[in-house]
Design a protein around this motif. Structure first.
Motif, PDB file in Angstrom:
ATOM      1  N   LYS A 134       6.570  55.771  32.946  1.00  7.75           N
ATOM      2  CA  LYS A 134       5.840  56.231  33.920  1.00  7.75           C
ATOM      3  C   LYS A 134       4.212  55.629  33.897  1.00  7.75           C
ATOM      4  O   LYS A 134       3.585  56.055  34.660  1.00  7.75           O
ATOM      5  N   PHE A 135       3.821  55.205  32.646  1.00 11.51           N
ATOM      6  CA  PHE A 135       2.514  54.647  32.314  1.00 11.51           C
ATOM      7  C   PHE A 135       2.368  53.425  32.467  1.00 11.51           C
ATOM      8  O   PHE A 135       2.635  52.414  31.854  1.00 11.51           O
ATOM      9  N   HIS A 136       1.661  52.985  33.702  1.00  6.74           N
ATOM     10  CA  HIS A 136       1.788  51.764  34.266  1.00  6.74           C
ATOM     11  C   HIS A 136       0.178  51.431  34.594  1.00  6.74           C
ATOM     12  O   HIS A 136      -0.130  51.947  35.416  1.00  6.74           O
ATOM     13  N   TRP A 137      -0.424  50.808  33.749  1.00  3.75           N
ATOM     14  CA  TRP A 137      -1.942  49.990  34.196  1.00  3.75           C
ATOM     15  C   TRP A 137      -1.822  49.024  33.023  1.00  3.75           C
ATOM     16  O   TRP A 137      -1.203  48.681  32.060  1.00  3.75           O
ATOM     17  N   ASP A 138      -2.996  48.109  33.386  1.00  5.18           N
ATOM     18  CA  ASP A 138      -3.277  46.935  32.379  1.00  5.18           C
ATOM     19  C   ASP A 138      -3.510  47.218  31.051  1.00  5.18           C
ATOM     20  O   ASP A 138      -4.155  48.160  30.949  1.00  5.18           O
ATOM     21  N   ILE A 139      -2.602  46.696  30.259  1.00  2.00           N
ATOM     22  CA  ILE A 139      -2.702  47.079  28.879  1.00  2.00           C
ATOM     23  C   ILE A 139      -4.046  46.605  28.310  1.00  2.00           C
ATOM     24  O   ILE A 139      -4.674  47.247  27.230  1.00  2.00           O
ATOM     25  N   ASN A 140      -4.935  46.118  28.743  1.00  3.34           N
ATOM     26  CA  ASN A 140      -6.128  45.617  28.373  1.00  3.34           C
ATOM     27  C   ASN A 140      -7.320  46.428  28.809  1.00  3.34           C
ATOM     28  O   ASN A 140      -8.785  46.072  28.671  1.00  3.34           O
ATOM     29  N   ALA A 141      -7.051  47.682  29.391  1.00  5.79           N
ATOM     30  CA  ALA A 141      -7.884  48.451  30.240  1.00  5.79           C
ATOM     31  C   ALA A 141      -7.610  50.044  29.963  1.00  5.79           C
ATOM     32  O   ALA A 141      -6.490  50.310  29.564  1.00  5.79           O
ATOM     33  N   PRO A 142      -8.590  50.806  30.063  1.00  3.60           N
ATOM     34  CA  PRO A 142      -8.189  52.211  30.019  1.00  3.60           C
ATOM     35  C   PRO A 142      -7.418  52.789  31.236  1.00  3.60           C
ATOM     36  O   PRO A 142      -7.430  51.992  32.204  1.00  3.60           O
ATOM     37  N   ARG A 143      -6.912  53.711  31.131  1.00 10.68           N
ATOM     38  CA  ARG A 143      -6.276  54.193  32.173  1.00 10.68           C
ATOM     39  C   ARG A 143      -7.059  54.735  33.426  1.00 10.68           C
ATOM     40  O   ARG A 143      -8.077  55.227  33.393  1.00 10.68           O
ATOM     41  N   PRO A 144      -6.777  54.059  34.452  1.00 16.26           N
ATOM     42  CA  PRO A 144      -7.671  54.274  35.652  1.00 16.26           C
ATOM     43  C   PRO A 144      -7.674  55.777  36.097  1.00 16.26           C
ATOM     44  O   PRO A 144      -6.786  56.548  35.859  1.00 16.26           O
ATOM     45  N   ALA A 145      -8.713  56.026  36.655  1.00 16.88           N
ATOM     46  CA  ALA A 145      -8.978  57.608  36.954  1.00 16.88           C
ATOM     47  C   ALA A 145      -8.091  57.949  37.909  1.00 16.88           C
ATOM     48  O   ALA A 145      -7.799  59.347  37.872  1.00 16.88           O
ATOM     49  N   ASP A 146      -7.416  57.206  38.748  1.00 16.50           N
ATOM     50  CA  ASP A 146      -6.389  57.602  39.728  1.00 16.50           C
ATOM     51  C   ASP A 146      -4.896  57.539  39.312  1.00 16.50           C
ATOM     52  O   ASP A 146      -4.267  57.834  39.959  1.00 16.50           O
ATOM     53  N   HIS A 147      -4.830  56.949  38.089  1.00 17.18           N
ATOM     54  CA  HIS A 147      -3.524  57.324  37.532  1.00 17.18           C
ATOM     55  C   HIS A 147      -3.157  58.642  37.029  1.00 17.18           C
ATOM     56  O   HIS A 147      -3.859  59.502  36.681  1.00 17.18           O
ATOM     57  N   PRO A 148      -1.901  58.963  37.600  1.00 16.97           N
ATOM     58  CA  PRO A 148      -1.288  60.349  37.108  1.00 16.97           C
ATOM     59  C   PRO A 148      -1.646  60.920  35.675  1.00 16.97           C
ATOM     60  O   PRO A 148      -1.539  59.771  34.877  1.00 16.97           O
ATOM     61  N   GLY A 149      -1.947  62.007  35.555  1.00 18.53           N
ATOM     62  CA  GLY A 149      -2.067  62.540  34.229  1.00 18.53           C
ATOM     63  C   GLY A 149      -0.701  63.282  33.623  1.00 18.53           C
ATOM     64  O   GLY A 149       0.196  63.274  34.301  1.00 18.53           O
ATOM     65  N   LEU A 150      -0.724  63.990  32.516  1.00 23.24           N
ATOM     66  CA  LEU A 150       0.509  64.546  31.973  1.00 23.24           C
ATOM     67  C   LEU A 150       0.985  65.528  32.850  1.00 23.24           C
ATOM     68  O   LEU A 150       2.145  65.901  33.376  1.00 23.24           O
ATOM     69  N   SER A 151       0.133  66.492  33.509  1.00 23.00           N
ATOM     70  CA  SER A 151       0.610  67.721  34.243  1.00 23.00           C
ATOM     71  C   SER A 151       1.288  67.064  35.443  1.00 23.00           C
ATOM     72  O   SER A 151       2.165  67.706  36.283  1.00 23.00           O
TER      73      SER A 151
END
Length: 155
Positions: A134-151
């Protein structure tokens, strides 16, 4: 050295502290991550008990040598004064390519300067298929603000 936001925490400052910790851990840079903790910080991480930055760095180096393509999401659970309770999940794969998702809770206690002086973590994990990630973002960057969270994921 001071590490804002400082206790006592408000809802907003506790959430900011959690996101800063998530971003730091997602760098997978043990020396950088360890600077968020007091020189004598006490940790319980699964079955490991470590004290101080040097031991924290050692634990994190071992962790990120085994846990490849590590991506973490943290979420504020509760806060009071100088304490924050966090829930989290992370995904990684081992050197054989098997993916895992780990879930856990952390209790944090902070010194007046905003450095964490105690971290108690309980963690469980299970294997997942690569297609279940479920966690898909660039491995060399923080989680984007618009990426879903745990809830958002129902975790």
């Amino acid at each position: 050295m001071s590490r804002p936001p400082l206790p006592p925490f408000t809802l907003e400052s506790a959430a900011q502290k959690v996101r800063l910790a998530e971003d730091g851990w997602n760098t997978r840079q043990p020396e950088k991550v360890a600077l968020a903790y007091t020189e004598d910080c006490a940790w319980r991480n699964r079955g490991e008990f470590v004290t101080g930055r040097a031991e924290i760095i050692g634990l994190l180096k071992r962790k990120w040598t085994r846990e490849l393509e590590y991506r973490l999401i943290k979420e504020l659970w509760a806060h009071d004064g100088n304490r924050i309770a966090v829930r989290f999940a992370y995904e990684y794969h081992d050197d054989s390519g098997q993916w895992y998702r780990a879930y856990g809770n952390e209790n944090w206690e902070f010194a007046a300067d905003g450095l964490m002086q105690r971290r108690l973590a309980s963690i469980n994990e299970h294997p997942i298929a690569a297609s279940e990630r479920k966690f898909h973002w660039d491995i060399n960057a923080p989680r984007p603000a618009d990426h879903p969270g745990l809830s958002d994921f129902g975790f």
